[in-house]
Design an enzyme around this catalytic site. Structure first.
Site, mmCIF file in Angstrom:
data_model
loop_
_atom_site.group_PDB
_atom_site.id
_atom_site.type_symbol
_atom_site.label_atom_id
_atom_site.label_comp_id
_atom_site.label_asym_id
_atom_site.label_seq_id
_atom_site.Cartn_x
_atom_site.Cartn_y
_atom_site.Cartn_z
ATOM 1 N N ASN A 13 34.344 38.914 36.423
ATOM 2 C CA ASN A 13 33.359 37.977 35.876
ATOM 3 C C ASN A 13 33.064 36.915 36.933
ATOM 4 O O ASN A 13 33.861 36.014 37.150
ATOM 5 C CB ASN A 13 33.940 37.339 34.598
ATOM 6 C CG ASN A 13 33.021 36.277 34.017
ATOM 7 O OD1 ASN A 13 31.854 36.160 34.409
ATOM 8 N ND2 ASN A 13 33.545 35.492 33.083
ATOM 9 N N LYS A 15 30.859 34.682 36.891
ATOM 10 C CA LYS A 15 30.316 33.430 36.331
ATOM 11 C C LYS A 15 29.074 33.015 37.135
ATOM 12 O O LYS A 15 28.317 33.887 37.524
ATOM 13 C CB LYS A 15 31.409 32.358 36.301
ATOM 14 C CG LYS A 15 32.668 32.885 35.601
ATOM 15 C CD LYS A 15 33.677 31.836 35.304
ATOM 16 C CE LYS A 15 34.870 32.475 34.597
ATOM 17 N NZ LYS A 15 35.893 31.526 34.212
ATOM 18 N N HIS A 104 31.931 34.569 25.763
ATOM 19 C CA HIS A 104 32.924 33.951 26.655
ATOM 20 C C HIS A 104 33.141 32.501 26.211
ATOM 21 O O HIS A 104 32.209 31.848 25.746
ATOM 22 C CB HIS A 104 32.425 34.009 28.106
ATOM 23 C CG HIS A 104 33.474 33.613 29.084
ATOM 24 N ND1 HIS A 104 33.789 32.293 29.333
ATOM 25 C CD2 HIS A 104 34.307 34.360 29.856
ATOM 26 C CE1 HIS A 104 34.776 32.264 30.227
ATOM 27 N NE2 HIS A 104 35.102 33.496 30.555
ATOM 28 N N GLU A 106 33.319 29.874 27.757
ATOM 29 C CA GLU A 106 32.436 28.884 28.400
ATOM 30 C C GLU A 106 31.079 28.841 27.708
ATOM 31 O O GLU A 106 30.398 27.819 27.719
ATOM 32 C CB GLU A 106 32.302 29.207 29.897
ATOM 33 C CG GLU A 106 33.586 28.877 30.646
ATOM 34 C CD GLU A 106 33.802 29.655 31.926
ATOM 35 O OE1 GLU A 106 32.868 30.336 32.399
ATOM 36 O OE2 GLU A 106 34.930 29.592 32.462
ATOM 37 N N GLU A 174 41.144 36.180 25.861
ATOM 38 C CA GLU A 174 41.251 35.144 26.881
ATOM 39 C C GLU A 174 41.669 33.823 26.232
ATOM 40 O O GLU A 174 40.814 33.092 25.710
ATOM 41 C CB GLU A 174 39.907 34.942 27.584
ATOM 42 C CG GLU A 174 39.397 36.147 28.328
ATOM 43 C CD GLU A 174 38.460 35.742 29.457
ATOM 44 O OE1 GLU A 174 38.763 36.071 30.602
ATOM 45 O OE2 GLU A 174 37.437 35.087 29.191
ATOM 46 N N GLY A 180 40.898 29.581 34.213
ATOM 47 C CA GLY A 180 40.726 28.609 35.288
ATOM 48 C C GLY A 180 41.975 27.754 35.484
ATOM 49 O O GLY A 180 41.906 26.659 36.041
ATOM 50 N N SER A 220 43.272 33.483 34.528
ATOM 51 C CA SER A 220 44.116 33.266 35.712
ATOM 52 C C SER A 220 44.868 34.506 36.174
ATOM 53 O O SER A 220 46.034 34.424 36.600
ATOM 54 C CB SER A 220 45.088 32.101 35.460
ATOM 55 O OG SER A 220 44.357 30.933 35.190
HETATM 56 P P1 PGA Z 1 39.809 33.038 35.727
HETATM 57 O O1 PGA Z 1 38.602 33.278 34.691
HETATM 58 O O2 PGA Z 1 40.347 34.391 36.095
HETATM 59 O O3 PGA Z 1 39.189 32.335 36.879
HETATM 60 O O4 PGA Z 1 40.834 32.208 35.002
HETATM 61 C C1 PGA Z 1 38.682 34.296 33.736
HETATM 62 C C2 PGA Z 1 37.476 34.278 32.826
HETATM 63 O O5 PGA Z 1 37.038 33.197 32.423
HETATM 64 O O6 PGA Z 1 36.930 35.336 32.475
#
Ligand code: PGA
Length: 261
Positions: A13, A15, A104, A106, A174, A180, A220
């Site tokens: 992903n 983003k 997601h 976010e 997640e 993050g 992460s």
């Molecule tokens: P990250 O993001 O691996 O940077 O923690 C994962 C995600 O939000 O899909």
């Protein structure tokens, strides 16, 4: 509970990254090189909309290098119409996109509700793509309230999706607090939570269908922890953010995942 599929699915992903087209091309080229060497892992790159055609188009970057899947990060709940700035699921399907991430955290933070997530997932499925539906608790508490939160979120995000459509659904677990972050969730907790998710799916769709739905872990994940999360966490794959934008790290991560049989 064991993994449901022998093929592991790893989604990158991206983003809202990277800013330059040249960098997007570079990462795709590197990722294709890595993917060509894997035997039991499918890689799906989910870049921002404007880079999708770098993978799907005929003149795509380094076509000869091997195959990677392509996914979008969002789609509108309606097929077409007056929705300025939006992109619809049939548009994505028609350009060769196979997966779309829906819900997601976010996007949920920007106001996307479970109801909207369910509608979007339905449109993605009806268009012929696989919906990668994200779920995850905001925090973990001692009392286990997060399990109720998860159950409610899973059921509401799948509202209106029929049993027969579950073949086109992947659940991406997640935990919001692990996205993050510095550390991923421990493999033991990933395992425990994936069993809980399968239980909720089985209660909703029946044991047989419920356990078949692939479950990914995200939050992460990097080349150091990926193997244990797959092997001990017993999930069907990973949703990777930051590490998917870093080809050397992503290459290591994929090698580790591929070595889990
Ligand atoms: P990250 O993001 O691996 O940077 O923690 C994962 C995600 O939000 O899909």
């Amino acid at each position: 509970m064991a993994r449901t599929k022998s093929i592991k699915l790893v989604l990158g992903n991206w983003k809202m990254n990277p800013v330059s087209l040249a960098e997007a091309k570079r990462i795709i080229k590197e990722t294709k090189k890595i993917a060509a060497k894997l035997s039991s892992t499918k890689v799906v790159v989910c870049p921002p909309f404007q880079y999708l055609s770098l993978i799907t188009a005929r003149a795509a970057v380094s076509k000869a290098l091997g195959k990677i899947g392509v996914g979008a990060q969002n789609a509108h709940a309606i097929d077409q119409g007056s929705f300025t700035g939006e992109v619809s699921a049939p548009m994505l399907k028609n350009m060769g996109v196979g997966y779309t991430i829906i819900g997601h955290s976010e996007r949920r933070k920007m106001g996307e509700t479970d109801e909207v997530v369910a509608k979007k997932a339905k449109t993605v499925i009806e268009s012929g793509m696989t919906a990668v539906i994200c779920i995850g608790e905001n925090v973990r508490d001692e009392q286990g309230t997060y399990l109720d939160e998860l159950r409610t979120q899973i059921k509401a995000s799948l509202q209106g999706i029929a049993r027969k459509d579950m073949k086109q659904v992947v659940m991406a677990y997640e935990p919001v607090w692990a996205i993050g972050a510095k550390e991923a969730m421990t493999p033991a907790l990933v395992h425990e939570t994936s069993i809980f998710i399968k239980k909720v799916l089985s209660d909703t769709y029946g044991q047989e269908e419920g356990v078949k739905v692939p479950i990914l872990y995200g939050g992460s994940v990097n080349f150091r922890n990926a193997r244990d999360i797959i092997a001990q966490g017993q999930v069907d794959g990973l949703l990777v953010g930051r590490e998917s934008l870093n080809p050397p790290g992503f290459a290591e991560l994929l090698k580790e995942v591929d070595s889990v049989k």
